[in-house]
Design an enzyme around this catalytic site. Structure first.
Site: not given
Length: 327
Positions: A59, A122, A202-204, A206-207, A210
């Site tokens: 990263y 990784h 876990p939130l796709g 960012g998708f 919403g």
């Protein structure tokens, strides 16, 4: 309200029910934040009860470990730090034993610590047997350099083989309400062997929050989503019913789509600990509330029923990254 704790399988590693993915502060979904701002966000997460922080040499590269090390130095003994080796642009996929040792030493310096709580491979290295990798990590555990090891983007057979050499503490694969691949083989093997599971994305990516629309532009210089098939305008339009479903459930539960997406993961198994990326203080506040959203059996059935009507469009990653994943 105090943050709940969870144990990562049989490893004995106890962490906050929600961890923090630190990558976005430095890399991957836009420009890096200012160092002082990054430190503020990480320390705020700790003040609000998060004790599990995830980073990697890849990263930045390297800059995220430096940031995490500086932010957590004053509270090192009160937190669990996870980092990763073996996938970085300079050296490619590399899990040769001498390279694992070299990265461990360098990560310890960047993280300003004398031990790493959880050291993940990784990506699986096709040129090095997983038995050699697990053997090297076992040695590092015996030397006190690392406390536990994990595997990322890995398949069930590799997990079994590694675990036979030395117990795997955690597996970190991409998993969310619209990315369900681990359910077929990986989650059952984790349950059988007593291994914790740490969903990344876990939130796709960012998708599922919403806020992304067909008009959203991803900067190809700083945002990996610019090359992910699931984030083309066509795919975004086709996948909007997923967000609508989350919004409908959120309105019933007096919650937000983010909280429903995370609560859904937390409801799957007690040894699952999601690590949403949080690069703003307000995201921390929103995400943490998910640990108090109780989804009933009926809610979970309804989510599954609604998801079964939606055909998610676009691969979860681009071909290059997918080719490095086993699951």
């Amino acid at each position: 309200m105090e943050m709940q704790k969870r144990k990562l399988g049989n490893s004995g590693l106890e962490v906050s029910a929600l961890g923090m993915g630190c990558m976005n502060l430095s890399f991957g979904t836009g420009k890096a934040v200012d160092t002082n701002e990054g430190i503020h966000v990480i320390r705020t997460a700790f003040e609000k009860g998060i004790t599990f922080f995830d980073t990697a040499e890849a990263y930045g590269p390297l800059t995220n470990e430096l940031l995490v090390g500086e932010a957590l130095k004053p509270i090192r003994k009160e937190v669990i730090i996870a980092t990763k080796f073996g996938m970085i642009s300079e050296t490619g996929i590399n899990s040769r034993p001498e390279h694992i040792r070299k990265v461990a030493e360098e990560s310890l310096k960047r993280l300003r610590t004398d031990y790493i709580d959880l050291f993940y491979q990784h990506r699986v290295d096709p040129n090095v047997s997983i038995e050699d990798v697990a053997g090297t990590l076992k040695d590092l555990i015996q030397e006190g350099k690392i406390r536990h090891y994990g595997l990322s983007e890995v398949g069930a057979e590799t997990i079994r083989r590694a675990h036979a050499v030395h117990p795997v503490a955690a597996v970190q694969n991409q998993y969310s309400i619209w990315t369900r691949e681990p359910e077929s083989l990986v989650l059952p093997v984790c349950e059988e062997l007593g291994i914790g599971f740490v969903p990344w994305g876990p939130l796709g990516t960012g998708f599922l929050a919403g806020n992304i629309t067909t008009e959203t532009k991803f900067d190809s210089a700083t945002d990996l989503r610019a090359i992910f098939p699931r984030f083309t305008p066509e795919a975004i339009k086709a996948n909007m019913p997923v967000v609508e479903m989350l919004r409908n459930m959120a309105s019933k539960k007096n919650a937000t789509p983010v909280q429903i997406a995370l609560a859904w993961l937390l409801a799957q198994k007690p040894w699952i600990v999601p690590i949403p990326g949080m690069d703003k203080v307000e995201y921390i506040q929103d995400n943490i509330k998910s640990t108090n959203v109780a989804l009933t059996k009926e809610d979970l059935l309804e989510i599954d029923r609604e998801m079964s009507k939606i055909k998610v469009q676009g691969a979860r990653l681009n071909e290059g990254l997918l080719s490095m994943s086993e699951d």
